[in-house]
Design a protein around this motif. Structure first.
Motif, short mmCIF file in Angstrom:
data_model
loop_
_atom_site.label_atom_id
_atom_site.label_comp_id
_atom_site.label_asym_id
_atom_site.label_seq_id
_atom_site.Cartn_x
_atom_site.Cartn_y
_atom_site.Cartn_z
N GLY A 53 0.76 -1.24 -0.12
CA GLY A 53 -0.05 0.01 -0.17
C GLY A 53 0.73 1.31 0.25
O GLY A 53 0.35 2.30 0.23
N THR A 54 2.02 1.16 -0.08
CA THR A 54 3.04 2.50 -0.34
C THR A 54 3.08 2.81 -1.72
O THR A 54 2.48 2.08 -2.57
CB THR A 54 4.40 2.01 0.39
N THR A 55 3.72 3.94 -1.97
CA THR A 55 3.85 4.43 -3.25
C THR A 55 4.65 3.45 -4.18
O THR A 55 4.35 3.55 -5.37
CB THR A 55 4.43 5.92 -3.43
N LEU A 56 5.55 2.66 -3.81
CA LEU A 56 6.43 1.87 -4.51
C LEU A 56 6.01 0.37 -4.30
O LEU A 56 5.90 -0.14 -3.47
CB LEU A 56 7.87 1.89 -4.24
N PRO A 57 5.36 -0.20 -5.57
CA PRO A 57 5.07 -1.67 -5.54
C PRO A 57 6.44 -2.42 -5.49
O PRO A 57 7.57 -1.85 -5.64
CB PRO A 57 4.33 -1.85 -6.88
N PRO A 58 6.32 -3.62 -5.56
CA PRO A 58 7.50 -4.71 -5.39
C PRO A 58 8.22 -4.53 -6.82
O PRO A 58 7.63 -4.46 -7.98
CB PRO A 58 6.90 -5.76 -5.12
N SER A 59 9.53 -4.54 -6.71
CA SER A 59 10.33 -4.38 -7.98
C SER A 59 10.40 -6.01 -8.38
O SER A 59 9.88 -6.87 -7.79
CB SER A 59 12.00 -4.04 -7.78
N PHE A 60 10.71 -6.20 -9.66
CA PHE A 60 10.68 -7.27 -10.29
C PHE A 60 11.52 -8.41 -9.36
O PHE A 60 11.60 -9.54 -9.70
CB PHE A 60 11.11 -7.31 -11.88
N LEU A 61 12.58 -7.80 -8.55
CA LEU A 61 13.20 -8.61 -7.83
C LEU A 61 12.50 -9.32 -6.79
O LEU A 61 12.99 -10.50 -6.32
CB LEU A 61 14.25 -7.67 -6.95
N ARG A 103 10.26 4.96 1.23
CA ARG A 103 9.59 4.42 -0.13
C ARG A 103 8.78 5.53 -0.81
O ARG A 103 8.73 5.91 -1.99
CB ARG A 103 8.92 3.43 0.13
N MET A 104 8.19 6.20 0.15
CA MET A 104 7.09 7.12 -0.12
C MET A 104 7.95 8.50 -0.69
O MET A 104 7.72 9.02 -2.13
CB MET A 104 6.14 7.81 0.96
N GLU A 105 8.93 8.76 0.13
CA GLU A 105 9.73 9.93 -0.43
C GLU A 105 10.36 9.67 -1.74
O GLU A 105 10.52 10.32 -2.73
CB GLU A 105 10.66 10.41 0.53
N LEU A 106 10.91 8.36 -1.67
CA LEU A 106 11.98 8.23 -3.05
C LEU A 106 10.75 8.06 -4.05
O LEU A 106 11.12 8.50 -5.29
CB LEU A 106 12.58 6.75 -2.88
N GLY A 107 9.46 7.51 -4.06
CA GLY A 107 8.52 7.33 -4.97
C GLY A 107 8.27 8.60 -5.37
O GLY A 107 8.12 8.86 -6.82
N MET A 108 8.13 9.51 -4.80
CA MET A 108 7.76 10.97 -5.05
C MET A 108 8.83 11.78 -5.91
O MET A 108 8.50 12.37 -6.67
CB MET A 108 7.26 11.88 -3.80
N TYR A 109 10.00 11.40 -5.30
CA TYR A 109 11.33 12.11 -6.02
C TYR A 109 11.22 11.60 -7.56
O TYR A 109 11.45 12.31 -8.50
CB TYR A 109 12.40 11.81 -5.30
N LEU A 110 11.25 10.16 -7.50
CA LEU A 110 11.40 9.56 -9.09
C LEU A 110 10.14 10.06 -9.76
O LEU A 110 10.22 10.03 -11.05
CB LEU A 110 11.38 8.05 -8.85
N ALA A 111 8.97 9.88 -9.21
CA ALA A 111 7.82 10.11 -10.19
C ALA A 111 8.08 11.75 -10.88
O ALA A 111 7.84 11.69 -12.07
CB ALA A 111 6.66 10.35 -9.16
N GLY A 112 8.55 12.65 -10.25
CA GLY A 112 8.99 13.79 -10.72
C GLY A 112 9.96 13.75 -11.95
O GLY A 112 9.80 14.30 -12.87
N LEU A 113 11.25 12.93 -11.77
CA LEU A 113 11.86 12.73 -12.77
C LEU A 113 11.47 11.87 -14.06
O LEU A 113 11.55 12.50 -15.21
CB LEU A 113 13.19 11.91 -12.25
N ILE A 114 10.36 10.97 -13.72
CA ILE A 114 9.91 10.33 -15.03
C ILE A 114 9.04 10.97 -15.61
O ILE A 114 8.96 11.15 -16.90
CB ILE A 114 9.30 9.11 -14.22
N GLU A 115 8.29 11.97 -14.72
CA GLU A 115 7.25 13.01 -15.82
C GLU A 115 8.08 13.80 -16.65
O GLU A 115 7.78 14.05 -17.85
CB GLU A 115 6.61 13.64 -14.47
N GLU A 116 9.19 14.21 -15.99
CA GLU A 116 10.06 15.21 -16.75
C GLU A 116 10.60 14.44 -17.94
O GLU A 116 10.61 15.09 -19.08
CB GLU A 116 11.13 15.93 -15.79
N ARG A 117 11.12 13.39 -17.74
CA ARG A 117 11.59 12.51 -18.91
C ARG A 117 10.58 12.43 -20.19
O ARG A 117 10.84 12.06 -21.13
CB ARG A 117 12.35 11.14 -18.29
N ARG A 118 9.38 11.80 -19.68
CA ARG A 118 8.35 11.79 -20.71
C ARG A 118 8.17 12.88 -21.50
O ARG A 118 7.65 12.89 -22.69
CB ARG A 118 7.07 11.25 -19.92
N LYS A 119 8.38 13.98 -21.18
CA LYS A 119 8.13 15.39 -21.72
C LYS A 119 9.43 15.72 -22.47
O LYS A 119 9.42 16.19 -23.72
CB LYS A 119 7.73 16.35 -20.81
#
Length: 415
Positions: free
Chosen positions: A78-86, A199-215
């Protein structure tokens, strides 16, 4: 007996040398006290289970019986980051790993790691030059001044994460790495909250970078994970988040230990260090022997049986917790001759240091290249290097085992 040995292995007091405890553990290849995990400690049995589809990496398959006295170390849901493929099983694991590999390695990006070699060499040289600039050859912390910043810079460059953001994700990475440690004395409530917050803070940080890269996509892996749409489709935002978090954390945590354990071992074996100084190509077999002798990942405490599995005459029931003791398997005398001897000339080093099977280390080619370059250049440039503390101060983590600091001194540094 098993639980007592596990607690000793996990106990920080034995972090500097857990290997006599592994030797004791191997006397019973598959051990179980009836109220804890099934512990597998011998090479061939571990190797077999790493390739066995009846062994799951998904913590949801563990019976909710509370039979593990050392605690359920699974991540919070239930956190922002689901399990990785690991931490997934096929087919989800296979799909995400294929998608992640497209921009990283063969067959779609066969030269990516190789083409980084000159850049890696420049980073190594720059860090060693930085030690020169401090003018303090009488006390160098090889972790803080070299072994940590090198792989962090590499993974930031590979993913496209700003290197100046390292102070932000360093705390999150350390917290999440610590959550892997099956410490029975840790406060589960406090640990759970810390892990969830990280996990939440890292997820929010990476979400910003991913949104930027999509643009505005670039040539980095984060851009490719965020925008690629291949035969397996496109990653969802959550999948891209969990995958990039895995690469960021695993991409430097284990390599720091590999380099630090490696230099510690070489300083304890000066004849091997001298050979490496005169023959940089020896770095290849040295790193392989280090992965056997002092692996950066010591054990895998999160495996579950999907059905009854018989190992070494013991039936492990469906839904049981299984611990695979990789470092013990690497010192198994039934697999390796004189296993407690560091031997760069060992001819057959099919170690478990990078795992095996479908969950073998994703970044193994990069980790090997980083360690080979780092150790060969340190051997070449440091004049009369020597340990100031032996054993050094180790990290708390029993899974990702390595020195927290490695104080050394040298008489000078060659150009």
């Amino acid at each position: 007996m098993t639980q007592a040995l596990l607690r000793e292995i996990i106990d920080y007091a034995n972090r500097a040398n857990p290997y006599p405890l592994y030797e004791e553990l191997r006397k019973t290849p598959v051990s179980h006290d009836g109220d804890g995990p099934y512990v597998v400690s011998t090479y061939y049995d571990i190797h077999s289970l790493l390739h066995d589809p009846r062994i799951s990496s998904d913590a949801k398959n563990l019976k909710a019986t509370g039979d593990d006295l050392l605690g359920d170390q699974s991540d919070e849901e239930g956190t922002t980051l689901p399990p990785s493929f690991l931490k997934l099983d096929p087919p989800d694991h296979d799909r995400l790993r294929r998608m992640t590999n497209r921009p990283f390695g063969p067959p779609h990006a066969p030269h990516r790691v190789h083409d980084m070699r000159d850049e890696l060499g420049g980073l190594v040289s720059g860090l060693i030059d930085g030690i020169v600039e401090t003018g303090q050859m009488d006390r160098i912390d090889l972790v803080d001044q070299f072994a940590y910043p090198f792989p962090v810079s590499v993974i930031c460059r590979l993913l496209g994460i700003p290197r100046e953001d390292e102070p932000r994700f360093h705390v999150w990475a350390e917290t999440l790495a610590a959550s892997l440690d099956p410490d029975p004395d840790a406060d589960p409530t406090q640990r759970g909250k810390g892990s969830m917050d990280a996990r939440m803070e890292l997820g929010m940080y990476l979400a910003g970078l991913i949104e930027e890269r999509r643009k505005n996509p670039g040539d980095d892996m984060l851009s490719q994970l965020a925008t690629a749409d291949g035969p397996d489709g496109a990653m969802t935002t959550m999948e891209a988040l969990s995958t990039s978090a895995l690469l960021l954390i695993a991409g430097h945590e284990t390599t720091v230990n590999l380099i630090t354990n490696g230099m510690l071992t070489l300083l304890r074996h000066p004849e091997a260090l001298e050979r490496l100084r005169n023959d940089p190509d020896l770095a290849i077999p040295i790193v392989e022997e280090l992965l056997r002798y002092e692996p950066p990942v010591q054990l895998l405490p999160q495996r579950t049986t999907l059905s009854d599995v018989e190992v070494a005459g013991v039936t492990i029931p469906k839904g049981a917790s299984v611990w695979l003791m990789l470092a013990s398997g690497n010192r198994d005398p039934k697999r390796f001759e004189n296993p407690d001897r560091f031997d760069p000339d060992r001819k057959d080093i099919q170690h478990l240091g990078l795992g095996s099977g479908i969950h073998s280390c994703f970044g193994a080619p990069l980790a090997r290249q980083e360690a080979q370059l780092a150790l060969s250049e340190l051997a070449r440039r440091l004049e009369n290097p020597r340990l100031l503390e032996d054993p050094p101060q180790y990290r708390q983590n029993s899974v990702l085992r390595g020195p927290r600091h490695l104080p050394i001194a040298c008489d000078g540094i060659r150009p």
